[in-house]
Design an enzyme around this catalytic site. Structure first.
Site, PDB file in Angstrom:
ATOM      1  N   CYS A 269       0.812  -1.213   0.000  1.00  0.00           N
ATOM      2  CA  CYS A 269       0.000   0.000   0.000  1.00  0.00           C
ATOM      3  C   CYS A 269       0.847   1.265   0.000  1.00  0.00           C
ATOM      4  O   CYS A 269       1.941   1.296   0.541  1.00  0.00           O
ATOM      5  CB  CYS A 269      -0.953   0.076   1.202  1.00  0.00           C
ATOM      6  SG  CYS A 269      -1.911  -1.402   1.444  1.00  0.00           S
TER       7      CYS A 269
ATOM      8  N   ARG B 211       3.132   0.330  -5.310  1.00  0.00           N
ATOM      9  CA  ARG B 211       3.055  -0.338  -4.016  1.00  0.00           C
ATOM     10  C   ARG B 211       1.760  -1.148  -3.870  1.00  0.00           C
ATOM     11  O   ARG B 211       1.568  -1.849  -2.879  1.00  0.00           O
ATOM     12  CB  ARG B 211       3.117   0.684  -2.883  1.00  0.00           C
ATOM     13  CG  ARG B 211       4.363   1.544  -2.913  1.00  0.00           C
ATOM     14  CD  ARG B 211       4.310   2.586  -1.830  1.00  0.00           C
ATOM     15  NE  ARG B 211       4.419   1.969  -0.534  1.00  0.00           N
ATOM     16  CZ  ARG B 211       5.551   1.693   0.088  1.00  0.00           C
ATOM     17  NH1 ARG B 211       6.690   2.019  -0.478  1.00  0.00           N
ATOM     18  NH2 ARG B 211       5.569   1.118   1.258  1.00  0.00           N
TER      19      ARG B 211
ATOM     20  N   TRP C 224      -2.921  -2.671  -1.589  1.00  0.00           N
ATOM     21  CA  TRP C 224      -2.604  -4.056  -1.951  1.00  0.00           C
ATOM     22  C   TRP C 224      -3.170  -4.887  -0.806  1.00  0.00           C
ATOM     23  O   TRP C 224      -2.662  -4.837   0.312  1.00  0.00           O
ATOM     24  CB  TRP C 224      -1.092  -4.217  -2.069  1.00  0.00           C
ATOM     25  CG  TRP C 224      -0.662  -5.547  -2.617  1.00  0.00           C
ATOM     26  CD1 TRP C 224      -0.518  -5.887  -3.929  1.00  0.00           C
ATOM     27  CD2 TRP C 224      -0.279  -6.714  -1.867  1.00  0.00           C
ATOM     28  NE1 TRP C 224      -0.088  -7.183  -4.045  1.00  0.00           N
ATOM     29  CE2 TRP C 224       0.072  -7.724  -2.802  1.00  0.00           C
ATOM     30  CE3 TRP C 224      -0.205  -7.022  -0.510  1.00  0.00           C
ATOM     31  CZ2 TRP C 224       0.489  -8.985  -2.409  1.00  0.00           C
ATOM     32  CZ3 TRP C 224       0.206  -8.291  -0.123  1.00  0.00           C
ATOM     33  CH2 TRP C 224       0.544  -9.254  -1.085  1.00  0.00           C
TER      34      TRP C 224
ATOM     35  N   ASN D  21      -0.629   1.763   6.003  1.00  0.00           N
ATOM     36  CA  ASN D  21       0.205   0.794   5.285  1.00  0.00           C
ATOM     37  C   ASN D  21       0.847  -0.102   6.327  1.00  0.00           C
ATOM     38  O   ASN D  21       1.496   0.409   7.251  1.00  0.00           O
ATOM     39  CB  ASN D  21       1.278   1.542   4.472  1.00  0.00           C
ATOM     40  CG  ASN D  21       2.321   0.599   3.898  1.00  0.00           C
ATOM     41  OD1 ASN D  21       2.018  -0.553   3.598  1.00  0.00           O
ATOM     42  ND2 ASN D  21       3.532   1.076   3.751  1.00  0.00           N
ATOM     43  N   GLY D  22       0.672  -1.417   6.194  1.00  0.00           N
ATOM     44  CA  GLY D  22       1.273  -2.340   7.165  1.00  0.00           C
ATOM     45  C   GLY D  22       0.272  -3.416   7.539  1.00  0.00           C
ATOM     46  O   GLY D  22      -0.795  -3.534   6.929  1.00  0.00           O
TER      47      GLY D  22
ATOM     48  N   GLU E 216      16.705 -16.372 -12.519  1.00  0.00           N
ATOM     49  CA  GLU E 216      16.210 -14.998 -12.618  1.00  0.00           C
ATOM     50  C   GLU E 216      15.358 -14.820 -13.887  1.00  0.00           C
ATOM     51  O   GLU E 216      14.306 -14.186 -13.851  1.00  0.00           O
ATOM     52  CB  GLU E 216      17.399 -14.023 -12.581  1.00  0.00           C
ATOM     53  CG  GLU E 216      17.055 -12.564 -12.723  1.00  0.00           C
ATOM     54  CD  GLU E 216      15.989 -12.047 -11.759  1.00  0.00           C
ATOM     55  OE1 GLU E 216      15.699 -12.710 -10.752  1.00  0.00           O
ATOM     56  OE2 GLU E 216      15.430 -10.981 -12.042  1.00  0.00           O
TER      57      GLU E 216
ATOM     58  N   LYS F 289      11.416 -13.729 -13.882  1.00  0.00           N
ATOM     59  CA  LYS F 289      10.989 -12.530 -14.612  1.00  0.00           C
ATOM     60  C   LYS F 289       9.870 -12.872 -15.579  1.00  0.00           C
ATOM     61  O   LYS F 289       8.872 -12.188 -15.642  1.00  0.00           O
ATOM     62  CB  LYS F 289      12.203 -11.951 -15.347  1.00  0.00           C
ATOM     63  CG  LYS F 289      12.193 -10.504 -15.524  1.00  0.00           C
ATOM     64  CD  LYS F 289      12.749  -9.680 -14.375  1.00  0.00           C
ATOM     65  CE  LYS F 289      12.478 -10.190 -13.003  1.00  0.00           C
ATOM     66  NZ  LYS F 289      13.215  -9.524 -11.977  1.00  0.00           N
TER      67      LYS F 289
ATOM     68  N   GLU G 194       6.522 -13.711 -13.679  1.00  0.00           N
ATOM     69  CA  GLU G 194       5.822 -12.658 -12.937  1.00  0.00           C
ATOM     70  C   GLU G 194       5.140 -11.646 -13.847  1.00  0.00           C
ATOM     71  O   GLU G 194       4.128 -11.068 -13.474  1.00  0.00           O
ATOM     72  CB  GLU G 194       6.733 -11.963 -11.924  1.00  0.00           C
ATOM     73  CG  GLU G 194       7.755 -11.026 -12.493  1.00  0.00           C
ATOM     74  CD  GLU G 194       8.576 -10.334 -11.422  1.00  0.00           C
ATOM     75  OE1 GLU G 194       8.009  -9.682 -10.559  1.00  0.00           O
ATOM     76  OE2 GLU G 194       9.820 -10.443 -11.476  1.00  0.00           O
TER      77      GLU G 194
ATOM     78  N   HIS H 139      17.027 -36.223 -13.054  1.00  0.00           N
ATOM     79  CA  HIS H 139      16.652 -36.657 -11.700  1.00  0.00           C
ATOM     80  C   HIS H 139      15.190 -36.349 -11.400  1.00  0.00           C
ATOM     81  O   HIS H 139      14.789 -36.332 -10.241  1.00  0.00           O
ATOM     82  CB  HIS H 139      17.580 -35.997 -10.671  1.00  0.00           C
ATOM     83  CG  HIS H 139      19.010 -36.406 -10.846  1.00  0.00           C
ATOM     84  ND1 HIS H 139      19.454 -37.678 -10.584  1.00  0.00           N
ATOM     85  CD2 HIS H 139      20.085 -35.730 -11.312  1.00  0.00           C
ATOM     86  CE1 HIS H 139      20.749 -37.767 -10.864  1.00  0.00           C
ATOM     87  NE2 HIS H 139      21.155 -36.587 -11.317  1.00  0.00           N
TER      88      HIS H 139
ATOM     89  N   LYS I 214       5.715  -3.500  -5.770  1.00  0.00           N
ATOM     90  CA  LYS I 214       7.155  -3.269  -5.867  1.00  0.00           C
ATOM     91  C   LYS I 214       7.858  -3.448  -4.525  1.00  0.00           C
ATOM     92  O   LYS I 214       8.939  -3.983  -4.447  1.00  0.00           O
ATOM     93  CB  LYS I 214       7.377  -1.850  -6.398  1.00  0.00           C
ATOM     94  CG  LYS I 214       8.837  -1.490  -6.654  1.00  0.00           C
ATOM     95  CD  LYS I 214       9.345  -2.231  -7.851  1.00  0.00           C
ATOM     96  CE  LYS I 214      10.815  -2.009  -8.095  1.00  0.00           C
ATOM     97  NZ  LYS I 214      11.360  -3.068  -8.960  1.00  0.00           N
TER      98      LYS I 214
HETATM   99  C1  F6R Z   1      11.054  -9.695  -8.961  1.00  0.00           C
HETATM  100  C2  F6R Z   1      11.202  -8.835  -7.810  1.00  0.00           C
HETATM  101  C3  F6R Z   1      11.027  -9.422  -6.456  1.00  0.00           C
HETATM  102  C4  F6R Z   1      11.944  -8.693  -5.451  1.00  0.00           C
HETATM  103  C5  F6R Z   1      11.654  -9.191  -4.031  1.00  0.00           C
HETATM  104  C6  F6R Z   1      12.600  -8.567  -3.032  1.00  0.00           C
HETATM  105  O1  F6R Z   1      11.234  -8.983 -10.143  1.00  0.00           O
HETATM  106  O2  F6R Z   1      11.433  -7.658  -7.952  1.00  0.00           O
HETATM  107  O3  F6R Z   1      11.264 -10.783  -6.453  1.00  0.00           O
HETATM  108  O4  F6R Z   1      13.279  -8.943  -5.784  1.00  0.00           O
HETATM  109  O5  F6R Z   1      10.336  -8.856  -3.701  1.00  0.00           O
HETATM  110  O6  F6R Z   1      12.503  -7.181  -3.048  1.00  0.00           O
HETATM  111  P1  F6R Z   1      13.676  -6.282  -2.519  1.00  0.00           P
HETATM  112  O7  F6R Z   1      14.862  -6.476  -3.397  1.00  0.00           O
HETATM  113  O8  F6R Z   1      13.128  -4.880  -2.597  1.00  0.00           O
HETATM  114  O9  F6R Z   1      13.952  -6.714  -1.105  1.00  0.00           O
END
Ligand code: F6R
Length: 592
Positions: free
Chosen positions: A2, A27, A72, A98-99, A469, A473, A476, A492, A587
């Site tokens: 949020c 957020r 969120w 937020n929280g 990675e 990507k 998501e 395996h 994010k």
């Molecule tokens: C994927 C992504 C997430 C963050 C994860 C940790 O693209 O961005 O997997 O890497 O939520 O976030 P941070 O790095 O902000 O602790």
């Protein structure tokens, strides 16, 4: 997660609050709302993104005070009742939160015993009523906030208005970020500085267990005991937090294309005249330690796998932990471990939980973060900034490359062997070439896989870390289910999933692993897989889809990650999804 915003005394509160929410919608974007005072508290809120809220909030609002929220969902589905702002039963207190309040059920029972009832399912509505309950019994709003801080368990950043104080805003913070922006005759609050930077460059960052009162000309902050705290003003520049798309259609694309300048900035920051400029005490601590522990989440965890391997190659033992796993079974291997936390946002709740445990056990810590002034930046013993510039797209790209680059430099500095500097400089033209000339080939693969439901990435060693990675990507943003498998592990178990036309994307950029990887390709092809190979010249064959010039193999996450990121980007654009704001994600993951 949020995002919250608020303003007092600002000439156009509607503009600040709604644009501010738009800036903060990375957020969360399930639902959004605003509240302001004009002869009573007025609330506009609805399910949907901030753009929808913009349509329902009247143009001609007359007020001195306004708060807003983009959500969120954690407690309760996204519906109008659960959308913030929340107002207390007797309409005295209205707030945005937020929280996550961990003991909200106990608090709810307490309030029910005091004849309170509730219109929704959120923990935030309970906080509004708890403040009101104390306020109505004692008639002292600041004291009510202090009492709430003792009762509430969990995380909160709160912007609060009280119908008896139409010229004052109240704030409370623990565990979730809250920043005050100071103007001339007006003041702001927000979850981070980005909504405010257009109007002011002076900020106050709140610490946990602080609360306060803001008017248009003053800011008062108190600690949990009610003692007034002197806060220092922090200056921030617009460039470092600007959300300008600079002509790009999406942040993800812009941020991928900022990778070369991110690497250059790290080299400029941490290297002077061919020598590392890292803090000597930090380097000594790393050298003296007999074990380096990495703790992170998601993409940041993936960069710890690469970085850990760098330290291992210099003879250090390491372990890498997912924060939400480690926090519930904390271990400190070795006799003298040193702990490195990695977080783009610096606000990830799982990691903040780990830091608490680290501190309770009297260990020092280093955070690698892109966000100066964030909770982890302020609370770890040492901090190294990623200098990637703000990353807005939910999918992390340039920050991942910055993390790996910085870990390569740091490991090199600890080993007193400045070889990485030359190698990083040498790959910059190659990344530029990938970014300028390889897109058509990447789009071909994107078109071939966009309708698939499942696919696999294969790689070994550094190429496996890169595959992890790449896979995260893709899934998501494009919602294609994908899994990364180390080449040798195929037989395996996972090879059972390979069927006719299953797409398998293979990275072969490391000559040490080329031979067994070719064997893996034959194995999956024999089961009908459709294979797409990304290889370096040295190990490439004629049928490979994308061939990249040779580079030091340990930098595959720095160089070839651009290909993986473009692929995820183009598949998503082709499918017509919102690449910067994938469903169910946010994010900054400020809830555990
Ligand atoms: C994927 C992504 C997430 C963050 C994860 C940790 O693209 O961005 O997997 O890497 O939520 O976030 P941070 O790095 O902000 O602790």
């Amino acid at each position: 997660m949020c995002g919250i915003v608020g303003c007092l005394g600002f000439k156009n509160p509607r503009e600040y609050v709604l644009n501010g929410l738009k800036t903060l919608d990375y957020r969360g974007y399930d639902s959004a709302g605003v509240a302001y005072y004009n002869d009573g508290i007025r609330i506009y809120k609805d399910v949907g993104a901030v753009e929808h809220l913009m349509e329902i909030v009247p143009q001609d609002i007359k007020t001195e005070i306004m708060i807003g929220h983009t959500r969120w969902a954690t407690h309760g589905v996204p519906n109008v009742a659960n959308t913030h702002p929340h107002i207390s039963k007797h309409k005295k207190i209205c707030l945005v939160h937020n929280g996550v309040i961990e003991n909200y059920e106990d608090v709810k029972k307490f309030l029910i015993s005091k004849h309170y009832d509730f219109y929704g399912d959120t923990d935030s509505e309970i906080v509004a009523n708890l403040i009101e309950h104390y306020y109505l019994s004692e008639n002292d709003i600041l004291d009510s906030l202090k009492k709430c801080m003792f009762v509430l368990k969990g995380s909160y950043a709160l912007a609060i208005i009280c119908s008896d104080y139409p010229d004052e805003m109240f704030i409370m913070k623990n565990g979730s970020p809250l920043v005050i922006g100071k103007g001339d005759g007006f003041n702001f609050v927000a979850s981070d500085a980005s909504p405010m930077i257009k109007y002011t460059d002076a900020f106050i960052e709140l610490n946990d267990q602080e609360y306060g009162r803001i008017t248009k000309n003053s800011v008062e902050v108190f600690d949990a005991n009610g003692v007034k705290v002197t806060k220092k003003l922090i200056k921030k520049d617009i460039e470092s937090i600007s959300h300008d798309l600079k002509g790009y259609p999406h942040y993800m694309l812009k941020e991928i294309e900022e990778i070369p300048q991110t690497i250059k900035r790290l080299l400029e920051t941490y290297v002077k005249d061919g020598k590392y400029t890292f803090d000597k005490t930090l380097l000594n601590k790393l050298k003296e330690s007999d074990h380096i522990m990495f703790i992170a989440c998601g993409t940041s965890y993936h960069s710890s796998l690469v970085g850990g391997r760098y330290f291992e190659h210099y003879g250090k033992s390491t372990s890498k932990y997912i924060a939400s796993e480690w926090a519930f079974d904390p271990v400190f291997p070795g006799n003298k471990p040193f702990i490195i936390l990695i977080s783009q946002s610096g606000e990830t709740a799982d990691l903040i939980h780990c830091l608490k445990i680290i501190k309770e056990n009297n260990y020092e810590s280093l955070i690698l973060t892109n966000t100066g002034g964030s909770t982890l930046d302020r609370n770890c013993t040492y901090s190294l900034l990623l200098h990637a510039g703000i990353e807005v797209s939910v999918a992390s790209t340039k920050a991942y490359v910055a993390q790996v680059t910085l870990l390569a430099l740091l490991a090199d500095a600890v080993a007193d062997n400045p070889k990485v500097i030359e190698d990083l400089n040498s790959v910059l033209p190659l990344i530029d070439e990938i970014q300028t000339s390889y897109k058509p080939k990447i789009m071909e693969i994107a078109n071939a896989i966009k309708k698939k439901e499942h696919l696999f990435y294969l790689g070994r060693s550094y190429d496996y870390f890169l595959s992890m990675e790449a896979s995260l990507k893709l899934k998501e943003v494009s919602y294609i289910h994908s899994e990364a498998i180390p080449g040798g592990e195929l037989k395996h178990g996972p090879i059972a999933l390979i069927e006719q036309d299953t797409p398998v994307i293979v990275f072969i950029t490391d000559h040490h692993t080329a031979l067994p990887m070719r064997g893996n390709i034959r194995e999956v092809q024999a089961r009908g897989a459709k294979v797409y190979v990304i290889a370096t010249e040295r190990v490439a064959t004629e049928t490979d889809n994308i061939v990249v010039k040779n580079y030091p193999y340990y930098l595959s996450s720095v160089v070839v990650s651009s290909i993986a990121f473009y692929l995820a980007y183009y598949v998503t654009i082709e499918k017509g999804y919102n690449v910067d704001k994938p469903r169910n994600l946010a994010k900054s993951v400020t809830v555990e």
